[in-house]
Every structure is written in C-alpha cells, then in structure tokens.
Design an enzyme around this catalytic site. Structure first.
Site, short mmCIF file in Angstrom:
data_model
loop_
_atom_site.label_atom_id
_atom_site.label_comp_id
_atom_site.label_asym_id
_atom_site.label_seq_id
_atom_site.Cartn_x
_atom_site.Cartn_y
_atom_site.Cartn_z
N ASP A 102 14.52 4.59 6.77
CA ASP A 102 14.28 5.57 5.91
C ASP A 102 13.77 6.82 6.57
OD1 ASP A 102 14.82 3.87 3.85
OD2 ASP A 102 12.58 3.16 3.61
N1 URA Z 1 12.61 -1.50 4.83
C1 URA Z 1 12.25 -0.24 4.44
O1 URA Z 1 11.73 -0.36 3.40
N2 URA Z 1 12.35 0.95 5.07
C2 URA Z 1 13.07 1.01 6.18
O2 URA Z 1 13.34 2.16 6.83
C3 URA Z 1 13.44 -0.23 6.84
C4 URA Z 1 13.34 -1.40 6.32
#
Ligand code: URA
Length: 263
Positions: A102
């Site tokens: 993310d």
């Molecule tokens: N899980 C999440 O919620 N975000 C990420 O970036 C990676 C795994």
C-alpha cells in the site's frame, strides 16, 4: 516472450513510437527475415537486428527496494511517485514490482523484469511467506491471537490461511529488522505525529502470512477492531529486508538471494 516493439524499446533503441516506425519501414530483421509487424513475439533465442546492429535482450535482474511511504507500487502514475520512479538511474523501461505494498506501507519490495519469477512468487498456490511489522491501536488477547492464527473470515470467499502472530516491541523489532533505520524513537515520533497516539497506547506485532490478499494485514486487524498505524514488510519469500538500505534505497539481489527466492 515479449512483443517486438517492447523488446526494442526496452533495449533503448528508441521510444515505443520510434521503434514502431523503424519496424514499419523495414529496418528490423528477426531471425534473418525483415519483420514489419510490431506485435510479433520475440522468443529468448530469437536474433533481432535493427539498422545493422544486433539488439541483445536485456538480462533478467532483481532488485530489493526499501519502499518508503508515499510512493505507490505501480510502473507509472500521473499523480503519485511510483516505486519505479525511485530507480530512474537504472534507465530501464522493463522493470515492475513483484506484487504491491500500500502507499502508506514501507519495507521490502522486489523489483524485476522477470515475469516468470514474479508469476511464481505471486501464485496463490505457492504460499510464499511475508512477514510484516505491524503497529496497531488494539492489544489482542491471547484468544484473539490464536483465532487470527487459525484463520479468520475477512469478507472473502475463504477464511485467511493459518498464520503466525507474535507480540513484539518497537525496540525489539527495530534491532532485528531495518525499521526506521533501527531507531525506535523516531518511529514513535512519526506515529505520534500521524495519529496522536503515544508509545503507551500502541501495540506491536510480527505477522507472517502465506498469501497476499488486498489490504490483507489491515483487514485482519480490523476484524478485531484494530487499526494499523504503521506497517512495514520485513521479510518476503525467505529474504530479510537489508539492514543497510535506507528508505528509498535499493540494490541488486546476490546470486544466493536469487537462489533462495527461486526455490
Ligand atoms: N497488507 C496490507 O494491508 N497492506 C499492505 O501494504 C500489505 C499487506
């Protein structure tokens, strides 16, 4: 296999539209025949000649990036900096990230031009392991930890696969992993600034999962009413985030590391 115009553009013969023109005008020879079709697929063993010069295929490569927050896991974007923008110096147009983190997640992201490797590491059947350092506003009880470890319903077709969740401390995690360059205080400061929390009401965990669903870690904590305040991927496919890489820095994987991820 790769399209002829992409093959030439990747090898820096020209932009995609420039190489298309070269192809159309008969300047490109593939396996001893003039080729005017930009869409044909080039095999690994094909020979490509452009205006008399043999164009070698780009070698496969894999980089480990310590992804900072604020950049997105995409090859290009009109609004945000992407992880590929961080590699500009490489002047390679064929690189992409193996999976996504993310925008607000930091940590280990592999970047490559090797489609087969990426496919393998992301295949749901391969159960490639990922470890995240998670800071959250909710302390989980022992029962909740055990429930999460067995698998929970986060709204998908299937429950999450069994995972491993261990409570940790910022100091412990920072000394084991390259989080905030080993400086727990600076990470506390960032979390304070971001969300008004203090070191007394945040809880830290190491979570190892063997799948990669959309926002999976955030949704797993949300199932118990917790919000993720900070997320850092510290291990992926048997590799640990390199302690010497600052946020935004990257390096090529060693032969040994490539052997590990190929297994
Ligand atoms: N899980 C999440 O919620 N975000 C990420 O970036 C990676 C795994």
């Amino acid at each position: 296999m790769i399209r002829l115009d992409k093959y030439l553009a990747n090898a820096n013969v020209g932009t995609r539209s420039q190489v298309k023109k070269l192809i159309k005008s008969g300047d490109v020879i593939v396996n001893d025949k003039i080729c005017t079709d930009a869409n044909i697929k080039i095999e690994e063993e094909s020979q490509v000649i452009c205006q008399g010069n043999v164009i070698e295929p780009l070698a496969n490569c894999v980089y480990m990036l310590n992804k900072p927050e604020g950049v997105i896991s995409a090859t290009s974007d009109n609004e945000y900096r992407t992880v590929i923008d961080l590699l500009e110096k490489e002047e390679r147009k064929d690189l992409f990230s193996i999976g996504r983190l993310d925008k607000d997640t930091e940590g280990l992201l592999l970047i490559t031009n090797d489609g087969a490797l990426s496919h393998n590491l992301l295949s749901p059947r391969k159960h490639v392991s990922k470890t995240y350092f998670c800071v959250t506003d909710k302390e989980l009880s022992l029962d909740e930890i055990s429930e999460m470890e067995k698998g929970i319903d986060i709204g998908d077709d299937k429950k999450t696969l069994p995972c491993i969740l261990n409570a940790t401390t910022l100091e412990e995690a920072c000394s084991t992993y390259n989080i905030a360059m080993g400086n727990a205080d600076s990470l506390f400061e960032r979390i304070d600034k971001l969300s008004g929390y203090s070191s007394f009401n945040v809880y830290s965990y190491l979570l190892t999962i063997n799948e990669g669903r959309f926002h999976q870690v955030k949704r797993m904590f949300s199932y118990f009413g917790g919000e993720i305040l900070y997320l850092n991927r510290v291990e992926f496919a048997g590799l640990k985030l390199d302690m010497t890489l600052d946020l935004g820095e990257y390096r090529k994987l060693t032969e040994e590391e490539i052997r590990i991820i190929r297994n």
